[in-house]
Design a protein around this motif. Structure first.
Motif, PDB file in Angstrom:
ATOM      1  N   LYS A   1       0.858  -1.187   0.000  1.00  0.00           N
ATOM      2  CA  LYS A   1       0.000   0.000   0.000  1.00  0.00           C
ATOM      3  C   LYS A   1       0.895   1.238   0.000  1.00  0.00           C
ATOM      4  CE  LYS A   1      -2.292   1.061   3.682  1.00  0.00           C
ATOM      5  NZ  LYS A   1      -3.229   0.959   4.817  1.00  0.00           N
ATOM      6  N   ARG A   2       0.644   2.153  -0.915  1.00  0.00           N
ATOM      7  CA  ARG A   2       1.527   3.298  -1.099  1.00  0.00           C
ATOM      8  C   ARG A   2       1.421   4.321   0.036  1.00  0.00           C
ATOM      9  NH1 ARG A   2       4.668   0.415  -3.997  1.00  0.00           N
ATOM     10  NH2 ARG A   2       3.703  -0.373  -5.896  1.00  0.00           N
ATOM     11  N   ARG A   3       0.267   4.416   0.642  1.00  0.00           N
ATOM     12  CA  ARG A   3       0.075   5.401   1.711  1.00  0.00           C
ATOM     13  C   ARG A   3      -0.335   4.660   2.975  1.00  0.00           C
ATOM     14  NH1 ARG A   3      -3.802  10.067  -0.442  1.00  0.00           N
ATOM     15  NH2 ARG A   3      -3.303  10.840   1.668  1.00  0.00           N
ATOM     16  N   GLU A   4       0.621   4.472   3.877  1.00  0.00           N
ATOM     17  CA  GLU A   4       0.379   3.690   5.078  1.00  0.00           C
ATOM     18  C   GLU A   4      -0.628   4.349   6.024  1.00  0.00           C
ATOM     19  OE1 GLU A   4       1.312   0.723   6.026  1.00  0.00           O
ATOM     20  OE2 GLU A   4       2.453   0.309   4.216  1.00  0.00           O
TER      21      GLU A   4
ATOM     22  N   LEU B   1      -9.600   1.734  -0.360  1.00  0.00           N
ATOM     23  CA  LEU B   1      -8.942   2.759   0.439  1.00  0.00           C
ATOM     24  C   LEU B   1     -10.003   3.711   0.986  1.00  0.00           C
ATOM     25  CD1 LEU B   1      -5.976   3.572  -1.980  1.00  0.00           C
ATOM     26  CD2 LEU B   1      -5.904   2.129   0.056  1.00  0.00           C
ATOM     27  N   PHE B   2     -10.007   3.890   2.304  1.00  0.00           N
ATOM     28  CA  PHE B   2     -10.988   4.770   2.939  1.00  0.00           C
ATOM     29  C   PHE B   2     -10.390   6.171   3.057  1.00  0.00           C
ATOM     30  CE2 PHE B   2     -11.835   0.473   4.745  1.00  0.00           C
ATOM     31  CZ  PHE B   2     -13.047   0.261   4.091  1.00  0.00           C
ATOM     32  N   LEU B   3     -10.625   6.971   2.020  1.00  0.00           N
ATOM     33  CA  LEU B   3     -10.122   8.341   1.974  1.00  0.00           C
ATOM     34  C   LEU B   3     -11.093   9.285   2.683  1.00  0.00           C
ATOM     35  CD1 LEU B   3      -8.910   8.279  -1.733  1.00  0.00           C
ATOM     36  CD2 LEU B   3      -7.546   7.910   0.321  1.00  0.00           C
TER      37      LEU B   3
ATOM     38  N   ALA C   1      -7.518   0.759   5.062  1.00  0.00           N
ATOM     39  CA  ALA C   1      -8.020   0.046   3.892  1.00  0.00           C
ATOM     40  C   ALA C   1      -8.554  -1.319   4.302  1.00  0.00           C
ATOM     41  CB  ALA C   1      -6.922  -0.102   2.850  1.00  0.00           C
ATOM     42  N   ARG C   2      -9.322  -1.894   3.404  1.00  0.00           N
ATOM     43  CA  ARG C   2      -9.798  -3.260   3.569  1.00  0.00           C
ATOM     44  C   ARG C   2      -9.593  -3.977   2.242  1.00  0.00           C
ATOM     45  NH1 ARG C   2     -12.858  -6.285   6.937  1.00  0.00           N
ATOM     46  NH2 ARG C   2     -13.916  -8.087   6.004  1.00  0.00           N
ATOM     47  N   SER C   3      -9.098  -5.216   2.316  1.00  0.00           N
ATOM     48  CA  SER C   3      -8.766  -5.938   1.091  1.00  0.00           C
ATOM     49  C   SER C   3      -9.322  -7.353   1.111  1.00  0.00           C
ATOM     50  CB  SER C   3      -7.240  -6.011   0.900  1.00  0.00           C
ATOM     51  OG  SER C   3      -6.651  -4.738   0.954  1.00  0.00           O
TER      52      SER C   3
ATOM     53  N   THR D   1      -4.892  -9.597   8.746  1.00  0.00           N
ATOM     54  CA  THR D   1      -5.696  -8.446   9.137  1.00  0.00           C
ATOM     55  C   THR D   1      -6.541  -8.070   7.930  1.00  0.00           C
ATOM     56  OG1 THR D   1      -4.045  -6.820   8.406  1.00  0.00           O
ATOM     57  CG2 THR D   1      -3.869  -7.615  10.687  1.00  0.00           C
ATOM     58  N   ARG D   2      -7.469  -7.144   8.111  1.00  0.00           N
ATOM     59  CA  ARG D   2      -8.331  -6.775   6.982  1.00  0.00           C
ATOM     60  C   ARG D   2      -7.579  -5.920   5.952  1.00  0.00           C
ATOM     61  NH1 ARG D   2     -12.660  -2.037   8.463  1.00  0.00           N
ATOM     62  NH2 ARG D   2     -11.161  -0.354   8.831  1.00  0.00           N
ATOM     63  N   ASP D   3      -6.474  -5.303   6.368  1.00  0.00           N
ATOM     64  CA  ASP D   3      -5.652  -4.502   5.450  1.00  0.00           C
ATOM     65  C   ASP D   3      -4.537  -5.395   4.910  1.00  0.00           C
ATOM     66  OD1 ASP D   3      -4.356  -2.606   4.011  1.00  0.00           O
ATOM     67  OD2 ASP D   3      -3.835  -1.320   5.706  1.00  0.00           O
ATOM     68  N   ILE D   4      -4.827  -6.126   3.860  1.00  0.00           N
ATOM     69  CA  ILE D   4      -3.925  -7.163   3.347  1.00  0.00           C
ATOM     70  C   ILE D   4      -2.903  -6.560   2.386  1.00  0.00           C
ATOM     71  CG2 ILE D   4      -3.785  -9.309   2.032  1.00  0.00           C
ATOM     72  CD1 ILE D   4      -6.693  -9.844   2.920  1.00  0.00           C
TER      73      ILE D   4
END
Length: 216
Positions: free
Chosen positions: A45-48, A126-128, A52-54, A97-100
């Motif tokens: 993921k480019r922006r830690e 991504l939850f912006l 996010a959820r994957s 985790t949900r952020d894979i």
């Protein structure tokens, strides 16, 4: 190489949990029949700082076929094996985790029919602040199943260098031993020569002393 990739996967799991960096490593492409194999799939993921959820999907296409088969789906915390050919043989080895970021799966008891193209798809939301962004990452692995593992060139070179080093060290040891033996022999010869000269000089000194007494 399998151990190396496993270590890299573990490293990425740790750094993802610590909000650190992420390194995308390509999967290995050769498996040995009857053994296990780790199919790698890493998408950083480019922006830690963005949550996010994957979900992860794996598809498989045997050689000569055109259509992919849906074989595996992971949506934390549940994992599903979706094709009977892989029933009981697939295990999730990715991010738990949900952020894979790591979507690796492990194949138990590899068979020759596992040869083919594997497609890993990571669907990340991504939850912006003002909207949600869906990003899909697709990676493919061309897997070849062999009866015996092929030895890598680096391993062969390492072994050759090891034997060369052993031979060189042995030759160097022989040279050192010969040099030391010659040095010790020369010292013994020099010492014997000094002793001989000293032995010859002692009678002459005694004679000179006696001559001096007679002159007086």
């Amino acid at each position: 190489m399998i151990c190396l990739f496993t270590l890299l996967v573990v490293f990425n799991l740790l750094v993802s949990q610590c909000h650190g960096g992420c390194a995308e490593v390509d999967s290995l492409t050769e498996a040995v029949a009857g053994e296990g194999f780790l199919l790698g799939c890493i998408s950083c993921k480019r922006r830690e700082e963005v949550s996010a959820r994957s979900t992860v999907d794996w598809h498989f296409k045997p050689p000569g076929e055109e259509e992919f088969r849906h074989i595996f789906h992971y949506d934390h915390p549940s994992a599903e094996i979706l094709h009977e050919d892989f029933s009981g043989r697939l295990e999730w080895h990715g991010t738990k985790t949900r952020d894979i970021q790591i979507g690796a799966i492990y194949i138990h008891n590899v068979i020759f029919n596992d040869t083919g193209t594997y497609r890993c798809t990571i669907n990340r939301t991504l939850f912006l602040p003002h909207y949600d962004q869906l990003v899909a990452v697709v990676k493919e692995v061309e897997l070849n199943v062999v009866a015996v593992a092929n030895r890598e060139l680096t391993v062969v070179i390492s072994e050759i260098m090891m034997y060369v080093l052993i031979v060189v060290l042995q030759l160097w040891l022989v040279v050192v031993l010969v040099y030391c033996y010659k040095k010790i022999s020369e010292e013994h010869e020099a010492r014997d020569a000094r002793k001989a000269l000293k032995a010859q000089a002692e009678p002459l000194e005694s004679k000179d002393i006696c001559d001096g007494v007679q002159l007086e």
